[in-house]
Every structure is written in C-alpha cells, then in structure tokens.
Write an enzyme that holds these catalytic residues in place. Structure first.
Site, short mmCIF file in Angstrom:
data_model
loop_
_atom_site.label_atom_id
_atom_site.label_comp_id
_atom_site.label_asym_id
_atom_site.label_seq_id
_atom_site.Cartn_x
_atom_site.Cartn_y
_atom_site.Cartn_z
N ASP A 90 42.56 89.08 131.78
CA ASP A 90 41.53 89.13 130.75
C ASP A 90 42.05 89.96 129.59
OD1 ASP A 90 39.50 87.91 132.50
OD2 ASP A 90 39.68 89.79 133.61
N THR A 91 41.98 89.40 128.40
CA THR A 91 42.40 90.14 127.22
C THR A 91 41.67 89.58 126.01
OG1 THR A 91 44.33 90.99 126.06
CG2 THR A 91 44.38 88.67 126.67
N VAL A 92 41.99 90.12 124.84
CA VAL A 92 41.30 89.67 123.63
C VAL A 92 42.30 89.18 122.60
CG1 VAL A 92 39.34 91.21 123.96
CG2 VAL A 92 41.27 91.98 122.57
#
Length: 556
Positions: free
Chosen positions: A373-375
């Site tokens: 999960d990252t942005v």
C-alpha cells in the site's frame, strides 16, 4: 452510520479539465493542499511536495516520513528526469548479523506475520523479517522533499509543509477506504508510543471521525523550521536510530547522515506512437517496459477492448516481463542488469506466446512485495511541468515501529531483501532493496506534432507495472478518456500463477479466459491498484483519479 460498501461502483466520474493546474491523488484534502500551493505561486514541484506531505497526515495508512520518495518529471523547459530518494540497508546489516539477531531476539516471532506466508527461505532457515527493526531501511522522504523544492520549486520547503501541519494539528475527518485500511494498526502497533501516535484508546478511527496526529505535526514543524537535516543529522534522526537499535536492529545516525537522493536517467520505450518513461533499477520500471514491448510484438492492442484475447495477450506479455524482472532487477551498483527494455529482448521473449496460457514462473521466493500500500500523486501546471511523485512506506504502516515521540512510522521496505546470498536481491550493507515503486511519464506525441505529456502511475506492489501496461493501452490503443481508462475493470497475474480479475468484468469473459487455460480468480477492487494521471496537452490540463480509492482531481 452504516459501513460503506467498498466493492460497489454506483456512480461515474468525468475527466477533470483546467487551465492553471491539476492535482490527482488518493485523498481529497491532499489534492486541495497541492492546488492551494499552486494558487499561492508554487509550481508543479512545490505542489507535489505539499500534496505528498498532506498524504503523510490524511492517508498515514500508506505513506510517511519513515519511507522513500521517487519521481519522474518533465520540466517546463523540456528536461525529462527522475529522482530516487531511497535509502539502503544499514552498514552493519549483513546476512550473518541479521540471521544471528533473528535466532536470538526475544521478539523475532513477531517479525514474521502468518499472513505473509512462509517465514523460511529455500534452505529451510528463517528468511528476511517482514516486520521489525531489520525491515527498516534508511528513509529518503524528508531529503527527497527538500531536494525537489530546492532543485525545481519556486517556494520553500516550509511553505509546502504548511497544509500538512495544519491537518495534523487541527485534525481532519477520515475517509472511507483509508478508515478500512487503518484497522490493521490495531494489531500492528503493539508498542505504547506507536499506539499513542496512531490510535484512539487502542482503536482505529472510523469513517468520518476527526483525527489529529500532533506528534507527526510537531515533526513536520521541525522539518519546516530546520530543514531535512533534523531527520538525518538532528534529533529526529537520533530518535529513529534509537528506536531501531532498542529493538535489535542496526541502523545508526551515521547511516542517516550519509544519505543523499540520486537522479538516475529514466528508461523508456516506444509503444503505439507514445514514448513511455519509467524508473531504472533498483525499481521495477523495466518490467512495465518489457511487457509493453512484448505486447507490441504479439499485437495485443489490436483486439477488441471487451475481448478475452486482449486480456490474454497482455497478461502473457506481462507474465514474461515479471519472470525476467524478478530474476535480474536489483541495485545496479551491486550487479549489472541486462537490457530488458530492448526490442531484441522482447522479440525473443514473444516467440512462445500463443493462444493458450503458458506455464511461466512469475516470481522468485522471498520477494514479500506482491501486495503493498502506498500513495501516488500527479501534478501538471500551466508552465508545462508534469510530475509523477510516489511517497511510500511499503506495506501499510510499515515495520510496526514508530520512532519515539516523533509520530514517524518506519517503513519495512527491507523485507524485499533475502538472506539467501544467491538470491537476486540478497541483503548487503548499503544496498538498496528491489523497489516496486514506479512513477510513470508519457509523451503522447514524441514525433513533435504537439506538446502532449502526462504524469501517471498505478500503485499496489506487483500490480504497478501491470497497471501501467493497462492504463497506457487504454489510452493509446483504445483512445479512452483519462477517467474511463482508470475506471475500466482490471486484471493482474498473481505469484501463484492465477489470473485475478475484478468482479465487474463480464462473466463470459472470465469463462473464455478459463477456456484459454488461465486459472481465473475474482478479487476485491482494493487488489487492483491506485491510479492517478495528470496531463498537459497543448496547454489544456486534465486529470483522472482512481475510483477504487478515496481520491479526487483538484484543478483551477
């Protein structure tokens, strides 16, 4: 209020158009922080840092100061470049030292969550921990922000951090997808300082609940006042090193002080008239380029958009690219990487692609990076700057460690290393781990017929290059509007050899893929990535955002 159904898609979005600036990202308040920066005289680079910093606060489930930053960009004067602000393993982090720590440390069992699969390597010994102090590499975020502003911005780092500081100190209501991801912190954060920083009496915030992160806000204020040195040579760095060492790890203040971002040359390929740029190793950008080249060899983009043949041939191309990338991509200062993005390489790899699913090994053991999960945020401004910017902590809240009272959760990117010395990404002191993170950049008219550039990306572990391939194809092969290109149901190959699809795909298509020999599985939308795109086509700005996230496109 009733819990939102994160698997339903009951509304439509349009591509957003603007003239002065657009910011696309996964949380509306963060997108607004970027536009606020543009309105106050900043350019796309200032806005990228402001948006990333805000995401550290409003989407702390996926990013943070304890992680890394990467960028691909095209400047207003035509420079195409890349930034890698990614730290390596500590100087004392040898395979032998980590193995000894794993064998003797009282908390070692907690470093191997059952949800991540087997904790042993091919030799039957415990592999690289997924959580805990040995999974923490030197964080590149603060120095990456500072360097971005100093090299390309108009304002100051302090200016760019003000919206994030305001959100952290005053609070903000938590959005739907982020609230769902935050639940994992209830079991991950067992230390008192971690729970105090990110939980309310041991509980994650619910949808719409106002959340304050004052410790993180104070760290952001320190960086705004003292610069990134406070992280790498000052009291925040001391807190990070003390946290790691108190848990049995090896990271020191010397490791932090030695860190500097790099500016590698991007790698690229031509696909159906568009030039697609990616990050070179130690990132997996070559996988996306090889997949596009193989797809071009087998003419995957010539099949109808809703056909099983389209999915099949693109998926087969991607499978081969993953096979090669996982065996060769590593930190290039430690080992040479072959020309995976070359046309000759793709032509040879395309030779055995036919109308049935192939038995090509996808990954290598101990990668630990399939799901993360990252942005991502993408910015375009009226001057002609376009920026694709990734700020990551790897898997959710990272290692499970928060540095003292700083509010900074530390990444677990080091989990991508292996303790097998023969592994493509074996642990070595100073070495940077295999990074899934790949911001994207595309020139839609490399022949010079028009000025048409876009920053894009698709987050989510091994979904990233697969998402890049699908997004580029949707736009250049099928001429879909930007938002429609991101809305389209996706597919992805999994490490176990299955072909995952979204439930929104036509059921008949799934059946036909199964008849072609694919092991078809239906997975929730969250497994298919987080895409963003911002485009400048002859001065007309446009943007689209991921429907599987909480985000938006803000423009003016």
């Amino acid at each position: 209020m009733p819990a939102p159904d994160l698997d339903r898609f009951t509304s439509r979005r349009s591509t957003v158009y603007a003239t002065e600036g657009v910011v696309a990202t996964s949380q509306p308040l963060a997108a607004e922080a970027g536009v606020e920066t543009l309105r106050e005289g900043g350019n796309a680079f200032d806005a990228a840092v402001a948006t990333a910093a805000a995401l550290n606060v409003v989407e702390p489930t996926s990013t943070g100061l304890g992680g890394d930053v990467f960028a691909l960009y095209r400047t207003a004067d035509g420079e195409v470049g890349a930034m890698s602000s990614c730290g390596g393993a500590p100087a004392e982090a040898t395979i032998e030292n980590v193995r000894e720590s794993v064998e003797t440390h009282a908390d070692a069992d907690e470093w191997y969550p059952e949800s991540r699969g087997a904790a042993v390597d091919s030799g039957g010994e415990r592999g690289m921990p997924f959580l805990g102090p040995h999974a923490v590499t030197v964080p590149g975020t603060a120095r990456g922000w500072e360097t971005t502003i100093e090299r390309f911005g108009r304002g100051t780092l302090s200016d760019a951090l003000q919206p994030a500081i305001r959100y952290a100190m005053d609070g903000y209501p938590v959005t739907e997808v982020i609230a769902d991801h935050w639940k994992g912190a209830e079991t991950l954060f067992t230390d008192e300082n971690a729970a105090e920083a990110y939980l309310n009496d041991g509980h994650a915030p619910t949808v719409g609940e106002r959340m304050r992160l004052p410790q993180l806000g104070e760290s952001l204020e320190a960086i705004a006042t003292e610069g990134a040195d406070v992280v790498y040579e000052g009291r925040i760095g001391e807190a990070i090193a003390e946290e790691i060492q108190s848990k049995g790890g090896f990271l020191t203040t010397d490791d932090l002080a030695a860190f500097e971002p790099t500016f590698p040359d991007p790698v690229s390929t031509r696909y159906n008239g568009a030039e697609v740029y990616e990050l070179p190793p130690n990132n997996q950008g070559l996988i996306a380029l090889e997949a596009l080249n193989i797809a071009n060899e087998v003419d995957a983009g010539s099949y109808p958009l809703d056909s099983p043949e389209r999915v099949h041939y693109f998926a087969e191309a991607t499978k081969r690219a993953f096979h090669d990338g996982h065996r060769y991509i590593t930190d290039p200062t430690y080992e040479d990487v072959p020309p995976l993005a070359s046309g000759a390489w793709a032509a040879e790899r395309a030779n055995d692609v036919d109308a049935t699913a192939s038995d090509v090994s996808f990954g290598v053991p101990d990668s630990h990076a399939e799901d993360a999960d990252t942005v991502l945020l993408c910015v375009a401004d009226a001057a002609g700057n376009v920026v694709s910017f990734i700020n990551s902590r790897f898997a959710g809240f990272g290692s499970g460690l928060v540095a003292g009272d700083t509010g900074i959760a530390l990444q677990n990117r080091g989990a991508s290393f292996s303790l097998d010395p023969d592994h493509p990404n074996s642990l070595e002191p100073g070495k940077r781990p295999f990074h899934t993170l790949i911001p994207g950049l595309v020139d839609f008219a490399p022949d010079g017929s028009r000025d048409d550039w876009a920053a894009f990306g698709v987050m989510g572990g091994f979904m990233q290059p697969q998402g890049h391939v699908q997004t580029i194809s949707n736009v250049v092969d099928y001429d879909l509007p930007l938002q429609a290109a991101l809305d389209l149901p996706r597919w992805r190959y999994r490490e176990d050899g299955s072909l995952a699809i979204e439930g929104r795909m036509d059921g008949n298509l799934a059946t036909k893929l199964a008849r072609m020999g694919h092991d078809v599985r239906v997975l929730p939308p969250v497994q298919f990535g987080g895409a963003q795109i911002a485009r400048n086509n002859e001065g007309v700005l446009s943007g689209a955002t991921e429907p599987r996230k909480d985000g938006t496109v803000a423009g003016y």
